[in-house]
Structure formats: C-alpha cells, structure tokens
Design an enzyme around this catalytic site. Structure first.
Site, short mmCIF file in Angstrom:
data_model
loop_
_atom_site.label_atom_id
_atom_site.label_comp_id
_atom_site.label_asym_id
_atom_site.label_seq_id
_atom_site.Cartn_x
_atom_site.Cartn_y
_atom_site.Cartn_z
N CYS A 1 8.03 -5.13 0.70
CA CYS A 1 8.78 -4.49 1.80
C CYS A 1 9.72 -5.43 2.54
CB CYS A 1 7.79 -3.87 2.78
SG CYS A 1 6.82 -2.55 2.05
N1 LIG Z 1 2.97 -1.69 -0.90
C1 LIG Z 1 3.22 -1.55 0.39
O1 LIG Z 1 2.64 -2.22 1.23
C2 LIG Z 1 4.22 -0.50 0.88
C3 LIG Z 1 4.18 -0.15 2.23
C4 LIG Z 1 5.06 0.80 2.69
C5 LIG Z 1 6.00 1.37 1.83
N2 LIG Z 1 6.03 0.99 0.53
C6 LIG Z 1 7.02 1.63 -0.34
O2 LIG Z 1 6.37 2.61 -1.14
C7 LIG Z 1 6.98 2.68 -2.42
C8 LIG Z 1 5.93 2.45 -3.50
O3 LIG Z 1 5.40 1.14 -3.35
P1 LIG Z 1 4.03 0.69 -4.00
O4 LIG Z 1 3.68 -0.60 -3.35
O5 LIG Z 1 3.03 1.80 -3.96
O6 LIG Z 1 4.50 0.46 -5.51
P2 LIG Z 1 3.56 0.22 -6.79
O7 LIG Z 1 4.37 -0.56 -7.76
O8 LIG Z 1 2.21 -0.27 -6.38
O9 LIG Z 1 3.34 1.69 -7.36
C9 LIG Z 1 4.37 2.46 -7.88
C10 LIG Z 1 3.83 3.25 -9.05
O10 LIG Z 1 4.88 4.12 -9.50
C11 LIG Z 1 4.79 4.21 -10.91
N3 LIG Z 1 6.07 4.69 -11.40
C12 LIG Z 1 7.25 4.04 -11.48
N4 LIG Z 1 8.21 4.86 -11.91
C13 LIG Z 1 7.65 6.06 -12.11
C14 LIG Z 1 8.12 7.31 -12.53
N5 LIG Z 1 9.41 7.50 -12.84
N6 LIG Z 1 7.26 8.32 -12.64
C15 LIG Z 1 5.96 8.15 -12.33
N7 LIG Z 1 5.44 6.99 -11.90
C16 LIG Z 1 6.28 5.97 -11.79
C17 LIG Z 1 4.41 2.81 -11.36
O11 LIG Z 1 3.83 2.83 -12.63
C18 LIG Z 1 3.42 2.42 -10.25
O12 LIG Z 1 2.09 2.75 -10.59
C19 LIG Z 1 8.11 1.65 -2.41
O13 LIG Z 1 9.29 2.27 -2.06
C20 LIG Z 1 7.68 0.70 -1.31
O14 LIG Z 1 8.78 0.06 -0.72
C21 LIG Z 1 5.14 0.07 0.02
#
Ligand SMILES: NC(=O)c1ccc[n+]([C@@H]2O[C@H](COP(=O)([O-])OP(=O)(O)OC[C@H]3O[C@@H](n4cnc5c(N)ncnc54)[C@H](O)[C@@H]3O)[C@@H](O)[C@H]2O)c1
Length: 453
Positions: free
Chosen positions: A275
């Site tokens: 982030c």
């Molecule tokens: N990790 C954090 O602390 C956090 C906090 C707030 C917001 N976010 C935001 O949330 C979003 C997700 O982050 P995250 O940390 O959960 O990511 P992550 O990488 O842990 O998980 C994302 C998942 O999406 C899957 N994926 C990717 N493309 C796909 C598709 N086309 N169809 C289906 N699945 C698909 C991946 O395989 C993965 O399992 C991002 O935009 C991030 O900026 C993350």
C-alpha cells in the site's frame, strides 16, 4: 429503488443472497470469512489454484485468518472457492479484491482489475451488486469498471449496482480486523450505495457512506498518502539528526507526549507492503493528467526510496570501525518481511538493502521466522536464499547484523551480546550501546573510544 434493488435488499436481509469474492488474498479472504460468518454462502474466485484448493480443504493461508474458521465455515457449506468465473451466474454480490501494483515506470497497473471485470462481465446478470475494493485512482470505478460492465447492455444503478469501498485491513494488527474497521462506501448511484451499505452492514460494525465512488477512492489515497508523507518527514528528520548527533527516536517519543496536535511516525529502512509505497503514485499519476503537480507525494517518495541506501551507508560506517569493508563481509539481515509479525515480502525494504549489500560484495544471509525463503525473482540478487537461524552461539560468525524488521521473537539480548556490530534501523535495541549503530542516532561514546583504541 426499483424492483431488482428491492429483491437484492430482501435477499441480503434474509441471507439468501449468494456472495462472491474475486481475489482471495490478504484482503479478500478475511472479507469472505466475515461474510460467511454473517450467514451468506460465499464463493471465492481466484486464478491461483493453490489458494482455491486450500479453501476447499478447509485451510487458511493468511496469518490473520485462523484455519479453524475456514474449516468450520467450509464444513457448514458457507465458504468455498473456484477458479472458474462461470460461478458468477449464481452469485448476487461480488467484491473485487485483486492486486493494484505499479508498473516499473510508476504508472498504475490496472491489468488485474481489467481481467477480473472481464471475467465478471461475461456472466453479469440483472440484480447483481459489484463492489470494487482494490486501492486505485479516483475515477476507476466510473471510468473503467462501469463502461466494461455496461458493455453487456445492462445499466448501472438500474439493472445492476456498482460501488467502491476501500479496504483498510492492517495485516498483523490484533485489535483491528475486517469486522471492526469502519467501512467507507460510495455508490455510482444512491441505490448502489444503499445496497453496498446493506451488504457490509451484515458483517462490519460501522459503515461510512460517502457521496460518490470517486470520494471513496480518494479517501483511501488520502489515508495512505498521509502515512507516506509523514514517514517521509520523519525519515528526513532521522537523516538530519544523524548529522546533528541527536537521537531521533528520543525526539519522536518525547514529542508524542503532547496530548494534541501531534501523531508519532517512526523512521525506518524504507517503505514496504502493497500500500504505502504504491498507492500515492496512483494519485500522483491521475493528478498529473489534470496538469496538477503533486509535490508532497513525489518528495516523500524520493526520501523514502533513499532510506535503504542510507542503511547501507550505516553498515559501511559500522564495519569501518572494525577496519572492514562491506566487500567480503558476512552480513546477516535480521527480519525481511516489510513489517513485524507478518510474512509479507511485497516491496520490503529488506530486498533493497540486501541487493545493495550484495552489489558491494557482501556475503548476505537473513533470519526471519515468518519467511522461510526469499525467492530469486523478489530481489536483485536473483537467486533463492534460504533463511538461517539467529540462535545464541551462531551470531558471532557474522561481521555485522542489520535489523531491518523488528520481529518480537528475535532474541535481542543475544544479539547485543554476541554480534560484533549491529545496525539497528528500527530502534529494536533500546538505549545506546558501543556495538549498535542506530538509524538517526549517535553512537554510544564508549564505542567511539573502543573503535579508536
Ligand atoms: N494487503 C493489505 O494490507 C491491503 C490493505 C488495504 C488495501 N489493499 C488493497 O487490496 C487489494 C488486494 O490486495 P491484497 O493484499 O489482498 O492482494 P493479494 O495479492 O494478497 O491477493 C490478490 C489475489 O487476487 C488474485 N487475482 C489476481 N488477479 C485475479 C483475477 N483476474 N481474478 C481472480 N483472482 C485474481 C491473486 O491470485 C491473489 O490471490 C489491492 O488493491 C491492495 O492495494 C491491501
């Protein structure tokens, strides 16, 4: 509200609605579990077959989500997963939680959102609610997602409902998790906002409605830019304190006693995680398209990105007191995850620190109870490194130890006793000691004498 909105609202209230989560990562899995706990049958859709298999085996792979929860919800038929978007035909709601990284040029990489929305659009049907949760620039929901979904012939706010709600999860935080962090929600139309509010209201304690998807998108970017800029400020203060022989940690702790108008941020080896190093650049990219020059974001990014170089300068300074060079020294990096008590390596400053040390000829090892292997693709060294144990009796073999992540489980007393020199980038070792070189703080006077002797 029209008939399809009324139907969905009733299905949400009775828990007959079937919920879907696209992207079962750090954000998506905790949300899937909360919605399943609220009584919905939740199906996760993820391209990663291993994650899908884990869920269908009743196992968690996210440290904040206990396996017993996944197991119990799966056993009750409330939680399952698939790689096949065809399931969308059976779903009433979908939350999109896919990654939003940056390209090498620091432009937003929208490919994950686009591919997820393409997958949904193929099976979109009237009466559905789609909520984007991925952090992104203001305008994504109505400029990118809405036209893709409306290309099906269905209209947002009439035939289907579309909203944005930023995820605020803080991995590893025992006090605040998905259910008790207030959820900001903005809809493309009032009906869209109302339905998104109704969905989240079943599982999350406080819902904060805002007037549009763009406001909701901007809220998240303000929150993360606020952190990036304040960390940049305190990192600059650390560099200043280093020159001025003042202990920045003591300064911040004392300033934090002010009961109003100050919020403590701490310096460190650089930004990490999915982030804070990334999201502000989504905002600056969009702002630049309007001719606006977002100076705070760029400046903070510049200072924060320089911190790993400063850490390596500290290592050089520490080794210098032993008449050693980085070239040829055995250096142990203690902690490689981007913050304490988690296993997440994304954008971790440890990767830059290790890469810079390696480029200067060091022999680099790392210890981290949460990260069994640093994969070659993750760092500029280009090869897999397996962790070593930082146990008593084994620390003295290194020329220097660099604390990059201050995991609580590390034996700091042993480190202090056995390491020849320590570079502490987190103030993990309190007080000043002759063999400890802290980021943004002077060294203990006896240490100086010792090294001169
Ligand atoms: N990790 C954090 O602390 C956090 C906090 C707030 C917001 N976010 C935001 O949330 C979003 C997700 O982050 P995250 O940390 O959960 O990511 P992550 O990488 O842990 O998980 C994302 C998942 O999406 C899957 N994926 C990717 N493309 C796909 C598709 N086309 N169809 C289906 N699945 C698909 C991946 O395989 C993965 O399992 C991002 O935009 C991030 O900026 C993350």
């Amino acid at each position: 509200m029209g008939a399809s909105a009324d139907t969905l609202r009733d299905r949400l209230a009775s828990r007959k609605a079937r919920a879907g989560i696209v992207g079962l990562g750090y954000v998506g899995l905790p949300l899937a579990v909360e919605l399943a706990k609220a009584g919905f049958h939740v199906t996760g859709i993820d391209l990663d077959p291993r994650k899908v298999q884990h869920i269908n085996d009743g196992q968690s792979y996210i440290p904040d989500v206990p396996t017993k929860d996944v197991q119990a919800l799966h056993a009750k038929g409330l939680l399952d997963a698939t790689t096949d978007f065809a399931i969308v035909r059976e779903l009433d709601t979908i939350n999109i939680c896919v990654p939003t990284p940056l390209r090498k040029t620091k432009d937003p990489d929208m490919s994950y959102i686009v591919s997820a929305v393409e997958g949904i659009a193929k099976h979109l049907h009237p009466g559905m609610l789609i909520v984007l949760e991925s952090t992104t620039y203001p305008g994504t929901t109505d400029e990118v997602v809405q036209p893709m979904l409306e290309a099906t012939g269905l209209k947002a706010g009439v035939d289907f409902f579309l909203a944005f709600s930023p995820e605020r999860v803080d991995p590893g935080n025992p006090n605040f998790q998905t259910h008790n962090v207030p959820k900001v929600v903005g809809g493309v139309t009032p009906a869209c906002a109302e339905l998104a509010k109704a969905l989240y209201g079943t599982a999350i304690q406080t819902i904060v409605p805002v007037s549009s998807t763009r406001v909701a998108e901007m809220v998240k970017l303000l929150e993360n830019t606020f952190r990036a800029v304040n960390i940049g400020l305190v990192n600059e203060l650390a560099l200043m304190c280093d020159r001025m022989n003042i202990d920045v940690w003591e300064v911040v702790d004392a300033a934090a006693t002010k009961p109003f108008g100050f919020m403590a941020f701490y310096p460190g080896p650089g930004l990490g995680g999915h982030c804070i190093p990334i999201d502000p650049f989504y905002l600056s990219w969009k702002a630049k398209q309007t001719g606006f020059d977002p100076r705070f974001i760029e400046l903070a990014g510049h200072i924060n990105a320089g911190m790993p170089h400063y850490v390596v300068d500290k290592v050089s300074e520490a080794l210098n007191t032993r008449r050693k060079a980085i070239n040829g020294s055995k250096i142990l990096v203690a902690g490689v995850a981007y913050k304490r008590e988690i296993d997440d390596m994304r954008e971790s400053p440890a990767l830059d620190v290790m890469g810079l040390l390696l480029a200067r000829g060091a022999e680099v090892s790392y210890a981290d109870p949460y990260v069994p292997v640093v994969h070659g693709r993750e760092w500029s060294g280009g090869y897999d490194i397996n962790r070593v144990e930082m146990t008593r009796g084994r620390i003295g073999q290194y020329d220097a130890v660099v604390i990059v992540t201050d995991h609580k489980v590390f034996d700091y007393a042993a480190l202090l006793k056995e390491a020849d020199v320590i570079v502490d980038t987190r103030n993990a070792i309190k007080g000043s000691h002759p063999n400890v070189f802290k980021l943004g703080a002077p060294r203990a006077a006896e240490g100086l004498k010792a090294s001169i002797a």
